[in-house]
Design a protein around this motif. Structure first.
Motif, PDB file in Angstrom:
ATOM      1  N   TRP A  54      30.516  37.999  33.662  1.00 52.14           N
ATOM      2  CA  TRP A  54      30.900  38.753  32.470  1.00 52.14           C
ATOM      3  C   TRP A  54      31.900  37.948  31.678  1.00 52.14           C
ATOM      4  N   THR A  60      26.890  39.467  29.251  1.00 50.36           N
ATOM      5  CA  THR A  60      27.005  39.998  30.605  1.00 50.36           C
ATOM      6  C   THR A  60      25.706  39.690  31.328  1.00 50.36           C
ATOM      7  N   ASP A  75      29.532  45.921  31.766  1.00 45.69           N
ATOM      8  CA  ASP A  75      30.349  45.493  30.635  1.00 45.69           C
ATOM      9  C   ASP A  75      31.465  46.503  30.366  1.00 45.69           C
ATOM     10  N   SER A  79      35.394  45.586  30.732  1.00 46.60           N
ATOM     11  CA  SER A  79      36.250  45.733  29.555  1.00 46.60           C
ATOM     12  C   SER A  79      37.462  46.608  29.872  1.00 46.60           C
TER      13      SER A  79
END
Length: 296
Positions: A54, A60, A75, A79
């Motif tokens: 990632w 990703t 993802d 994040s």
């Protein structure tokens, strides 16, 4: 591997509930994101479909490349963990740590290297982890003291201690301490792909970490190929000629009386007839014939 604090475990549980991944999977990804300096991660966990990568603001990748639903979940998890790591002091650093793929060239961003200590230096400590007795979140053995430089990339971290000639490598949570000998170590690089071999530069050029003597822990790279030793010569004795044994007519007790020529010829003819019919073998025929001829 640092131990999560109660605050850190609470954060992991909250993210687990929001993303649908187990706390174990979230914790595994947290360390991958920290190793990627908060901006990238190279991970491997069954809930993520195996191995993958990632990059913040980038792509990703998961093993099931067409599973866009899983990509979106991974993802989102990365994040959120990236934002968590960025909010914690001492978990991200700046600098450079080279990582090369099999085809050459640098790989990824968020690579880092620092000098003079580990996580939580200078009184800035992350609340996610339990500090050690010195107040730091160091992953290397405590008896090594403070390193001159540290760095990390993906699942690999290093700490260099030139005073004691020691190099600590953390690969997937397994810490190995090497004797750096008389090397004056400069930059490190990691070969991506199958072996993930680490190399460093010194006054002798590029050196594989696996060539250094191991002080403690398990080796982090495949064992070096053993030197080739030619096989010992094999002595083949010359073939021996096989001797053919020819039986000699034997006599027991008093020798048989001599026969007349006609009698001998008649007896040999009878033997020849038996031999022709297969009743007598070649050896039997020859033996009897020689016996008769000796009686002439």
């Amino acid at each position: 591997m640092p131990q999560l604090s109660p605050e850190g475990q609470a954060a992991i549980n909250a993210i687990s509930q929001r993303t649908g991944f187990s706390p174990d999977a979230v914790t595994s990804m947290l360390f991958s994101v920290i190793a990627g300096n908060g901006s990238m991660a190279q991970f491997s966990h069954p809930e993520f479909g195996g191995s993958g990568q990632w990059m913040r603001g980038g792509m990703t990748m998961v093993s099931d490349m067409f599973n866009n639903y899983l990509k979106g979940r991974v993802d989102g998890l990365c994040s959120e963990l990236s934002n968590l790591v960025a909010s914690q002091p001492g978990l991200t650093q700046t600098g450079s740590f080279q990582s090369q793929n099999q085809g050459g060239g640098n790989f990824g961003s968020g690579q880092w290297q620092s000098s003079g200590g580990g996580m939580g230096m200078g009184g800035n400590q992350s609340s996610l982890f339990v500090p050690d007795a010195s107040g730091n979140f160091n992953w290397w053995p405590a008896d090594l003291g403070q390193p001159a430089s540290t760095g990390a990339q993906n699942s690999v971290r290093y700490a260099y201690f030139p005073g004691s000639h020691r190099l600590a490598i953390d690969l997937n949570g397994q810490v190995t301490v090497y004797d750096s000998l008389d090397h004056q170590i400069g930059g490190f690089s990691q070969q991506q792909g199958g072996s993930g071999s680490l190399t460093f530069t010194s006054q002798y050029g590029t050196v594989f970490v696996s060539n250094l003597p191991i002080v403690s822990g398990a080796p982090q790279a495949p064992a070096q190929a053993q030197a080739y030793a030619p096989p010992p010569p094999v002595y083949d004795p010359p073939p021996q000629q096989q001797q053919t044994y020819v039986p000699q007519p034997q006599t027991f007790g008093n020798p048989l009386p001599p026969l007349g020529q006609n009698e001998v010829i008649s007896a040999i003819e009878k033997l020849a007839d038996l031999h022709a019919k297969g009743i007598l073998s070649d050896q039997e025929f020859s033996t009897k014939k020689a016996e008769l001829l000796s009686r002439l």
